[in-house]
Design an enzyme around this catalytic site. Structure first.
Site, PDB file in Angstrom:
ATOM      1  N   CYS A   1       0.804  -1.224   0.000  1.00  0.00           N
ATOM      2  CA  CYS A   1       0.000   0.000   0.000  1.00  0.00           C
ATOM      3  C   CYS A   1       0.834   1.268   0.000  1.00  0.00           C
ATOM      4  O   CYS A   1       0.327   2.348  -0.279  1.00  0.00           O
ATOM      5  CB  CYS A   1      -0.905   0.017   1.230  1.00  0.00           C
TER       6      CYS A   1
ATOM      7  N   CYS B   1      -2.459   3.418   7.664  1.00  0.00           N
ATOM      8  CA  CYS B   1      -3.862   3.204   7.981  1.00  0.00           C
ATOM      9  C   CYS B   1      -4.059   2.951   9.479  1.00  0.00           C
ATOM     10  O   CYS B   1      -3.097   2.759  10.222  1.00  0.00           O
ATOM     11  CB  CYS B   1      -4.375   2.008   7.201  1.00  0.00           C
TER      12      CYS B   1
ATOM     13  N   CYS C   1      -0.659  -4.972   7.214  1.00  0.00           N
ATOM     14  CA  CYS C   1      -0.447  -3.930   8.217  1.00  0.00           C
ATOM     15  C   CYS C   1       0.237  -4.516   9.456  1.00  0.00           C
ATOM     16  O   CYS C   1       1.084  -3.874  10.076  1.00  0.00           O
ATOM     17  CB  CYS C   1      -1.767  -3.272   8.613  1.00  0.00           C
TER      18      CYS C   1
END
Ligand code: FES
Ligand SMILES: [Zn+2]
Lengths: 230, 139
Positions: free
Chosen positions: B37, B64, B107
């Site tokens: 990302c 994020c 993540c």
């Protein structure tokens, strides 16, 4: 002109048993609808996987197939055919959305051709998990810190002109970097389309790193643009 | 996308945000990014040279909510652990604790990578060889 897929094993049409196709949405012989098949987004459009796509032809074909799949045309069809027409429509829409957009198309083809990208491969590269050179990461991080600083100063109604100028400069530089990446990607598209398997492999690896790099760049650009614009 | 309560809690009250003196020999710095990302994360540790216990951990994440929560949780978990115990932490532990959905696996990977990178940097600075353990754990 559309290329016809030649590699996959054909399946007989459920209705006429004559027409054979792996992947087309309609039987080439009797034109009856076929269930969504084991093909891919390219074969939905009767294309072989490739990267330099004729977008006008793609759009025309999309509209033609959409019309053929329109519910009105299945008003008197069997429930099974109605169901297939809906599933085929969903497949067609996904395929079109993916193929018309250059980055999505590139990623899709890379995955299709076995490149290890995407969520399933997160963390697999232990040697260099970030998959870009350390100096790029450092620059991106540093600029993010400056953006943070700028947002914080703004909260108390201050604006540092020097910071603004240096971020604007960074923005221009990063925009140029994204352009370079896009140009390199286009070169690799042609390279991949025209080459044999061995060259393709190295071309794919190049595209994977270009896309990796591009994500960091465009992420940062998005935030810089947002903050400078505010 | 719906975040779990634990993610929201870490996101709203991130623990240990900040930085440590990069130049100090007791400090290890890990700067990593998620190619999936384009988000980036820095995690730093201060290690007691006598005990090899991580006494302080700080992070800064530009990413994020799940990445922020993962790094926040990671700093909480490694604080008080020895360097070799900290290396036992797997991204899957973070996924479980924060109930991260499949699209947010990377993540948590980012946080695990950051721990490894910080410890790696500290080891390099202090001339500690990578142990067989750490190499094995990398698989
Ligand atoms: S979406 Fe990339 S770190 Fe979470
Ligand atoms: Zn037929």
């Amino acid at each position: 002109m559309l290329n016809v897929l030649d590699s996959a094993v054909p399946v007989e049409c459920w209705s006429c048993s004559i027409g054979q196709s792996t992947t087309t949405l309609f039987c080439p012989h009797c034109s009856k609808i076929q269930p969504p098949s084991g093909g891919n987004y390219f074969t939905v459009f009767s294309l072989t996987p490739h990267l330099n796509i004729d977008l006008a032809a793609l759009e025309t074909e999309f509209h033609r197939l959409s019309r053929k799949l329109h519910p009105d045309r299945f008003a008197r069809a069997t429930d099974q055919e109605k169901e297939w027409s809906l599933a085929d429509t969903a497949l067609l829409n996904d395929a079109y959305r993916t193929l018309k957009e250059p980055l999505r198309r590139t990623e899709y083809l890379l995955k299709l051709e076995g490149s290890e990208i995407g969520e399933e491969f997160a963390g697999k590269d232990k040697a260099n998990p970030s998959r870009v050179p350390a100096d790029l990461l450092e620059e991106v991080f540093e600029l993010n810190m400056q953006l943070d600083e700028m947002r914080m100063a703004r909260k108390v109604g201050e604006e540092d002109p020097a910071l603004h100028a240096s971020l604007t400069e960074a923005k221009n530089k990063f925009e140029a970097m994204v352009n370079d990446v896009d140009q390199d990607l286009r070169k690799e598209w042609t390279n991949w389309d025209q080459s044999d398997q061995t060259v393709r492999q190295s071309s794919q690896n190049k595209m994977v790193s270009l896309l990796d790099r591009r994500r960091y760049l465009s992420n940062l650009l998005r935030d810089v643009t947002e903050t400078l614009g505010a | 996308m719906a975040y779990s309560d634990k993610v929201i809690d870490h996101y709203n009250n991130p623990r240990n945000v900040g930085q440590l003196d990069k130049a100090s020999t007791e400090v290890g710095t890990g700067l990593v990014g998620a190619p999936e990302c384009g988000d980036v994360m820095r995690l730093q540790i201060r290690v007691n040279p006598e005990t090899q216990v991580i006494e302080e951990a700080k992070f800064k994440t530009f990413g994020c909510g799940s990445a922020i929560a993962s790094s926040s949780l990671a700093t909480e978990w490694i604080k008080g652990k020895t360097v070799s115990d900290a290396l036992e932490i797997k991204n899957t532990d973070i996924v479980k604790e924060l109930s991260l959905p499949p699209v947010k696996i990377h993540c948590s990977v980012l946080a695990e990578d950051a721990i490894r990178a910080a410890i790696g940097d500290w080891k390099k600075k202090n001339g500690v060889a990578e142990t067989a353990d750490a190499t094995a754990a990398a698989h």
